[in-house]
Write a protein that holds these residues in place. Structure first.
Motif, short mmCIF file in Angstrom:
data_model
loop_
_atom_site.label_atom_id
_atom_site.label_comp_id
_atom_site.label_asym_id
_atom_site.label_seq_id
_atom_site.Cartn_x
_atom_site.Cartn_y
_atom_site.Cartn_z
N ALA A 47 0.82 -1.22 0.00
CA ALA A 47 0.00 0.00 0.00
C ALA A 47 0.85 1.26 0.00
N GLN A 48 2.10 1.14 0.43
CA GLN A 48 2.97 2.31 0.49
C GLN A 48 3.69 2.57 -0.84
N ILE A 49 3.53 1.64 -1.80
CA ILE A 49 4.13 1.80 -3.13
C ILE A 49 3.16 2.61 -4.00
N PRO A 50 3.60 3.73 -4.57
CA PRO A 50 2.69 4.59 -5.35
C PRO A 50 1.93 3.85 -6.44
N PHE A 51 2.59 2.95 -7.16
CA PHE A 51 1.92 2.23 -8.25
C PHE A 51 0.72 1.44 -7.73
N VAL A 52 0.92 0.74 -6.60
CA VAL A 52 -0.16 -0.08 -6.02
C VAL A 52 -1.23 0.82 -5.42
N ALA A 53 -0.81 1.90 -4.77
CA ALA A 53 -1.76 2.81 -4.14
C ALA A 53 -2.70 3.46 -5.15
N GLN A 54 -2.23 3.58 -6.40
CA GLN A 54 -3.04 4.21 -7.44
C GLN A 54 -3.98 3.24 -8.16
N LEU A 55 -3.88 1.94 -7.85
CA LEU A 55 -4.79 0.98 -8.46
C LEU A 55 -6.21 1.27 -7.98
N LYS A 56 -7.15 1.24 -8.88
CA LYS A 56 -8.53 1.60 -8.55
C LYS A 56 -9.36 0.38 -8.15
N GLY A 57 -10.16 0.55 -7.10
CA GLY A 57 -11.15 -0.46 -6.77
C GLY A 57 -10.76 -1.49 -5.73
N SER A 58 -9.60 -1.37 -5.10
CA SER A 58 -9.20 -2.39 -4.12
C SER A 58 -10.16 -2.41 -2.93
N GLN A 59 -10.62 -1.23 -2.49
CA GLN A 59 -11.55 -1.18 -1.36
C GLN A 59 -12.91 -1.77 -1.73
N THR A 60 -13.37 -1.46 -2.93
CA THR A 60 -14.66 -2.00 -3.40
C THR A 60 -14.60 -3.51 -3.49
N LEU A 61 -13.52 -4.02 -4.10
CA LEU A 61 -13.37 -5.47 -4.26
C LEU A 61 -13.23 -6.15 -2.90
N GLY A 62 -12.43 -5.57 -2.02
CA GLY A 62 -12.25 -6.15 -0.70
C GLY A 62 -13.53 -6.18 0.11
N LEU A 63 -14.28 -5.09 0.04
CA LEU A 63 -15.52 -5.02 0.80
C LEU A 63 -16.55 -6.01 0.28
N TYR A 64 -16.61 -6.19 -1.05
CA TYR A 64 -17.54 -7.16 -1.63
C TYR A 64 -17.21 -8.57 -1.15
N LEU A 65 -15.93 -8.91 -1.12
CA LEU A 65 -15.53 -10.23 -0.64
C LEU A 65 -15.85 -10.40 0.85
N VAL A 66 -15.71 -9.33 1.62
CA VAL A 66 -16.06 -9.38 3.05
C VAL A 66 -17.55 -9.66 3.21
N TYR A 67 -18.38 -9.04 2.37
CA TYR A 67 -19.82 -9.29 2.46
C TYR A 67 -20.15 -10.76 2.19
N ILE A 68 -19.45 -11.36 1.24
CA ILE A 68 -19.67 -12.79 0.96
C ILE A 68 -19.26 -13.62 2.18
N PHE A 69 -18.13 -13.27 2.78
CA PHE A 69 -17.67 -13.96 3.99
C PHE A 69 -18.71 -13.83 5.11
N LEU A 70 -19.24 -12.63 5.30
CA LEU A 70 -20.24 -12.41 6.35
C LEU A 70 -21.53 -13.18 6.06
N ALA A 71 -21.85 -13.34 4.78
CA ALA A 71 -23.03 -14.14 4.42
C ALA A 71 -22.86 -15.58 4.90
N VAL A 72 -21.65 -16.12 4.77
CA VAL A 72 -21.40 -17.48 5.26
C VAL A 72 -21.50 -17.53 6.78
N ILE A 73 -21.03 -16.47 7.45
CA ILE A 73 -21.18 -16.38 8.90
C ILE A 73 -22.67 -16.49 9.27
#
Length: 377
Positions: free
Chosen positions: A251-277
Motif C-alpha cells: 500500500a505504500q508503493i505509489p503504483f499499487v496505491a493508485q490501483l482503482k477499486g481495491s476497497q470496493t473489491l475487498g468489501l464485496y468479498l467481506v460481504y460474501i464472507f459475512l453471508a457465510v457467517i
C-alpha cells in the motif's frame, strides 16, 4: 448431488443475499442497519429455512470462502491503509483489547456462578468454559487448543453442540457490535480518536478498470500464495500476519496505491464472507440439544453480554470512541476478520491495521486465558 450440495447454486444464493442487502441498505430502515448486518440476517434466514447448507451440513464451498476469500479480502482492504493515520489508533486499540479480554474472562467466571452449567454438563463444564474463554479472546485457534488438550473433540455431540452455540452467539454479537455506535451515541456522547487522513481522492470513489483489476487479482493471489508458503516452512508465523503485512507494505508503493477499486473489491468479498457467517447461525442445532443446548446457550450468551457491558463501561470511561470499542469487542468475540469488516463498515480505515494486530494479540493471549479458567474452575 442434491441442490444443497451444488456449490454453484449455494454461491448464487450467497451472492443474491449480498445483492439484496446492498439494495435493502438504500431504504430508510436499511441505512440504519447497513449492508454487513443485512447480509448476515438475510443469509441466516434462508439457512434456517434449509434453502442453503448450514454449519451441521457445511459444504467445501464454505471452507473455501473462509480459507481463501477472507484473507484475500483483508489484503485488498489493507491496500488502502495510510501508515501515518494509524499511529494514534494503535495504543488505544491495544488497551481496549486488553480490557475486552479481561471482560471476557470475568464474563465467563460470573456466568459460571450465575448459570451453574456444571449442574447439567458435569465435569465437562469447566473445559467448555476454558474453550469459550479462549475463542472469545482470540478465536477458534484457542478454542481448539483447549479442546485438544483435554481430548474434548472426542465428545462428539457435545463438541459439535458447543461449536453450534459459538456460531449462533458470534453471529448475534456481530449484529450487536454493528448497532452499538449509533445506539450509544444517543445516550453517551462520542469522543472519537481522530487520526490524520489523506486528502487525495479515495479509491472507492473511482471506477475499477481492466488494468487495475488484473493487477489486483494477481497481487491478491500472489500474496495468499506467499503467506501460505511461508506458513508451511515457518508455522510460528500465522499466514494472516504475513498477508496483512504484504498488504500494508504494498500500500505504500505509489503504483499499487493508485490501483482503482481495491476497497470496493475487498468489501464485496467481506460481504460474501459475512453471508457465510450468517449461514452458520444454525438455530436447529441448538434446539436439538434440548437441556444441554439451552444451558450452553444461556451460559455463553450471559458471558458475552457481560463482556459487552464491561468493555463498554470501562472502554467508555477511558476513550469513549464507540466505533473503536465495537471493533475491539468484535476482535475478541468474532476475531480479526469480522473486526476488519466492522472497521470498513464504520468507514474507519485507520483502524483496519490495528484490528488485525489486536486479532493476532488475541490468538496469542486466548489459549493462556482459556487454560487459566479451566484451572480456576
Amino acid at each position: 448431488m442434491t441442490l444443497l450440495e451444488n456449490p454453484v447454486y449455494v454461491l448464487l444464493m450467497l451472492l443474491s443475499m449480498v445483492m439484496l442487502a446492498v439494495y435493502a441498505a438504500k431504504t430508510n430502515l436499511g441505512k440504519k442497519l447497513g449492508v454487513a448486518l443485512l447480509a448476515i440476517l438475510f443469509t441466516a434466514v434462508i439457512a434456517n429455512l434449509n434453502l442453503i447448507p448450514s454449519a451441521s451440513n457445511s459444504i467445501p464451498l464454505y471452507d473455501g470462502i473462509f480459507t481463501y476469500l477472507a484473507p484475500i479480502s483483508i489484503f485488498y482492504l489493507l491496500l488502502g491503509v495510510n501508515l501515518s493515520s494509524i499511529k494514534r489508533a494503535g495504543a488505544p486499540m491495544i488497551i481496549l483489547f486488553l480490557i475486552g479480554s479481561l471482560a471476557t474472562t470475568l464474563g465467563i467466571l460470573i456466568s459460571w456462578y450465575v448459570v451453574s452449567p456444571q449442574e447439567v454438563l458435569g465435569e465437562d463444564a469447566n473445559i467448555i468454559a476454558g474453550m469459550l474463554t479462549g475463542t472469545y479472546t482470540g478465536g477458534s485457534i484457542n478454542f481448539n487448543a483447549v479442546a485438544l488438550e483435554y481430548d474434548f473433540q472426542k465428545r462428539g455431540v457435545l463438541y459439535a453442540g458447543t461449536i453450534a452455540i459459538d456460531n449462533v452467539v458470534t453471529t448475534l454479537w456481530i449484529i450487536v457490535t454493528l448497532a452499538i455506535p449509533s445506539l450509544l451515541r444517543s445516550l453517551w456522547k462520542d469522543k472519537k480518536i481522530h487520526t490524520p487522513e489523506k486528502t487525495t481522492k479515495t479509491q472507492e470513489r473511482e471506477g475499477i478498470n481492466t488494468h487495475s483489476l488484473m493487477w489486483l487479482v494477481f497481487l491478491g493471489l500472489a500474496a495468499y500464495f506467499v503467506s501460505d508458503l511461508l506458513a508451511t516452512y515457518v508455522p510460528q508465523i500465522p499466514s494472516m500476519i504475513t498477508i496483512s503485512t504484504l498488504g500494508i507494505l504494498l500500500a505504500q508503493i505509489p503504483f499499487v496505491a493508485q490501483l482503482k477499486g481495491s476497497q470496493t473489491l475487498g468489501l464485496y468479498l467481506v460481504y460474501i464472507f459475512l453471508a457465510v457467517i450468517g449461514a452458520y447461525c444454525e438455530l436447529n442445532a441448538v434446539v436439538e440439544l434440548k437441556a444441554i443446548g439451552l444451558t450452553l446457550l444461556g451460559f455463553t450468551t450471559f458471558a458475552v453480554i457481560l463482556h459487552g457491558v464491561f468493555t463498554i463501561l470501562f472502554g467508555g470511561l477511558i476513550y469513549r470512541d464507540w466505533d473503536m470499542i465495537s471493533i475491539v469487542s468484535q476482535a475478541n468475540i468474532g476475531g480479526g476478520t469480522t473486526a476488519i469488516a466492522l472497521a470498513e463498515t464504520f468507514k474507519r480505515k485507520e483502524l483496519l491495521l490495528p484490528a488485525i494486530l489486536v486479532g493476532s494479540l488475541g490468538n496469542a493471549l486466548g489459549t493462556y486465558l482459556g487454560f487459566m479458567v479451566v484451572y480456576v474452575l
